[in-house]
Scaffold this active site. Structure first.
Site, mmCIF file in Angstrom:
data_model
loop_
_atom_site.group_PDB
_atom_site.id
_atom_site.type_symbol
_atom_site.label_atom_id
_atom_site.label_comp_id
_atom_site.label_asym_id
_atom_site.label_seq_id
_atom_site.Cartn_x
_atom_site.Cartn_y
_atom_site.Cartn_z
ATOM 1 N N ASP A 81 36.361 37.979 46.711
ATOM 2 C CA ASP A 81 36.811 36.743 47.376
ATOM 3 C C ASP A 81 38.188 36.848 48.024
ATOM 4 O O ASP A 81 39.010 37.691 47.671
ATOM 5 C CB ASP A 81 36.769 35.557 46.406
ATOM 6 C CG ASP A 81 37.515 35.811 45.092
ATOM 7 O OD1 ASP A 81 37.596 36.973 44.653
ATOM 8 O OD2 ASP A 81 38.031 34.838 44.506
ATOM 9 N N GLU A 139 37.035 35.464 41.825
ATOM 10 C CA GLU A 139 38.053 35.891 40.856
ATOM 11 C C GLU A 139 39.286 35.017 40.959
ATOM 12 O O GLU A 139 39.929 34.715 39.958
ATOM 13 C CB GLU A 139 38.427 37.369 41.088
ATOM 14 C CG GLU A 139 39.233 37.994 39.948
ATOM 15 C CD GLU A 139 40.709 37.592 39.925
ATOM 16 O OE1 GLU A 139 41.273 37.462 38.821
ATOM 17 O OE2 GLU A 139 41.307 37.383 41.003
ATOM 18 N N GLU A 140 39.621 34.594 42.186
ATOM 19 C CA GLU A 140 40.857 33.835 42.396
ATOM 20 C C GLU A 140 40.850 32.489 41.683
ATOM 21 O O GLU A 140 41.899 31.920 41.416
ATOM 22 C CB GLU A 140 41.110 33.622 43.898
ATOM 23 C CG GLU A 140 41.380 34.901 44.675
ATOM 24 C CD GLU A 140 42.698 35.576 44.319
ATOM 25 O OE1 GLU A 140 43.467 35.005 43.522
ATOM 26 O OE2 GLU A 140 42.936 36.682 44.833
ATOM 27 N N ARG A 177 48.190 51.508 32.619
ATOM 28 C CA ARG A 177 48.830 50.737 31.559
ATOM 29 C C ARG A 177 47.945 50.771 30.311
ATOM 30 O O ARG A 177 46.757 50.422 30.376
ATOM 31 C CB ARG A 177 49.035 49.298 32.047
ATOM 32 C CG ARG A 177 49.401 48.306 30.980
ATOM 33 C CD ARG A 177 50.880 48.051 30.859
ATOM 34 N NE ARG A 177 51.123 47.297 29.632
ATOM 35 C CZ ARG A 177 52.229 47.370 28.904
ATOM 36 N NH1 ARG A 177 53.221 48.130 29.296
ATOM 37 N NH2 ARG A 177 52.361 46.674 27.798
ATOM 38 N N HIS A 363 49.204 37.782 47.890
ATOM 39 C CA HIS A 363 49.110 36.345 48.211
ATOM 40 C C HIS A 363 50.123 35.921 49.282
ATOM 41 O O HIS A 363 50.391 34.733 49.429
ATOM 42 C CB HIS A 363 49.265 35.454 46.956
ATOM 43 C CG HIS A 363 48.162 35.625 45.955
ATOM 44 N ND1 HIS A 363 47.758 34.637 45.075
ATOM 45 C CD2 HIS A 363 47.339 36.669 45.702
ATOM 46 C CE1 HIS A 363 46.763 35.082 44.324
ATOM 47 N NE2 HIS A 363 46.493 36.322 44.685
#
Ligand code: NI
Length: 391
Positions: A81, A139-140, A177, A363
């Site tokens: 998305d 997902e957003e 990570r 973003h």
């Protein structure tokens, strides 16, 4: 095999850039990824995968059968998305959809997923097990992963890998990570109810505005005095409203906020910890309250073994210099964690930064991707997948 994967990915580079540019210029908002899903379906089918559409509302699942006999099933997740942002970049394949932009790199994630399927589908007999490719929507808005899981995409899955672009890591490098990667993100809405009265006669009223300010102060101070400082908690009240006139004591205040934490035990305890503080402040001053605490996405905890698999794959394919160990987790949220309730997994960061120009953050309307990173992403994902059964 290492060279074979690299050669296949390099040969695909022009095609991958074409795919990414097509996706970039045709972005779709969360839950509306119909054209993207149709496009993904087309590419996966042409590689010979078994494809199912309309999974998790608009998601796509493609399965690639390995010829080997290892029964362990590996999933690879990418998201599709875009965001409600008006793109302002100078690139020629700029968004053709007014007010919608791939400003979080999900066009790159989708391309990496497709590229990985294209590479691995050419390995034929050399692929030891089955891979399930998940192309999720939304997902957003932190809902797509849950929709996919509800439709059974994690059934029989033994491990899952994911990727997210990162502009502050240069292209060519992969961020790794171990353990906590992103935060648990919950929402709260709190209404404090007092009693209205004359602004000059506070003793006859119960001032909801003052009690709200006491509550916020108490919460912020309690974080610093009662929470383990090595286990971060962030509580932000981002919206507050109450009162009607300067000389009338307010009888009601409503506030909304977000609560972030990294450690599962801390997250678990937060709702009752918050309620205890709110209730004692309100009780002290005679107000009542209503607290709605909504659990959001849990924290992404990268599995140590699978993260080691990604790291060793990067070293093997791209050299030790390409690994960037990420020292600090992010307090952002990522719904990849919904899959991790069902199988261990690991997510890596794909460096997409430029050396020669400014890198705008995710973003941002000027966010751009260094496209040389796409092959790096495909090589990493394809090699980690291939090595999964050999580890
Ligand atoms: Ni994103």
């Amino acid at each position: 095999m290492k060279d074979r994967i690299k050669d296949l990915a390099l040969a695909l580079a022009p095609r991958l850039i074409e795919i990414r540019r097509h996706l970039h210029s045709h972005p779709e908002l969360s839950g509306q990824e119909h054209q993207t899903a149709a496009y993904v379906t087309g590419v996966l089918s042409s590689c010979g995968l078994r494809v199912k559409e309309a999974i998790g509302k608009v998601g796509v699942v493609g399965e690639l059968d390995g010829q080997g006999r290892d029964p362990r099933l590996l999933a690879i997740r990418t998201d599709m998305d875009a965001l409600p942002i008006q793109e302002r970049t100078p690139i020629e394949f700029v968004s053709r959809q007014p007010g919608v932009m791939h400003a979080c790199g999900h066009d790159v994630h989708t391309t990496v997923g497709l590229g990985t399927a294209m590479v691995l589908s050419q390995l034929g007999e050399a692929l030891p097990g089955t891979i399930r490719f998940l192309f999720q929507p939304a997902e957003e808005i932190a809902q797509g992963a849950e929709w996919m899981v509800e439709d059974g995409v994690m059934t029989d899955v033994n491990a899952i890998l994911g990727v997210h672009v990162f502009p502050s890591i240069p292209a060519g490098k992969i961020g790794i990570r171990y353990g906590a990667m992103t935060a648990a993100a919950d929402d709260l809405e709190l209404t404090i109810v007092g009693e209205s009265g004359h602004g000059a006669r506070p003793h006859e009223a119960i001032d909801a505005i003052w009690i709200a300010s006491q509550t916020i102060t108490a919460l912020q101070q309690a974080i610093s005095r009662t929470q383990n400082p090595l286990r971060p908690v962030v509580l932000t009240i981002g919206k507050i409203s109450g009162g009607r006139a300067p000389n009338v004591i307010a009888d009601q205040v409503t506030m909304q906020g977000t609560v972030r934490s990294l450690h599962p035990e801390t997250s678990e305890a937060l709702p009752s910890w918050i309620e205890n503080i709110v209730s004692s402040v309100c009780q002290t001053y005679g107000a009542t309250y209503q607290l709605n605490y909504r659990r959001g996405t849990p924290s992404v905890q990268n599995d140590l073994r699978l993260t080691g698999l990604v790291e060793s794959s990067v070293k093997e394919m791209l050299g030790a210099d390409s690994v960037q160990i990420i020292q600090e987790p992010s307090l952002g949220a990522e719904d990849f964690s919904c899959y991790l309730k069902h199988a261990p997994g690991s997510m890596f960061r794909l460096g997409v930064g430029f050396k020669e120009k400014r890198n705008y953050p995710l973003h941002h309307p000027l966010f751009e991707v260094n496209e040389s990173a796409i092959v790096t992403g495909v090589v990493t994902m394809a090699c980690a997948a291939y090595n999964y059964w050999r580890h």
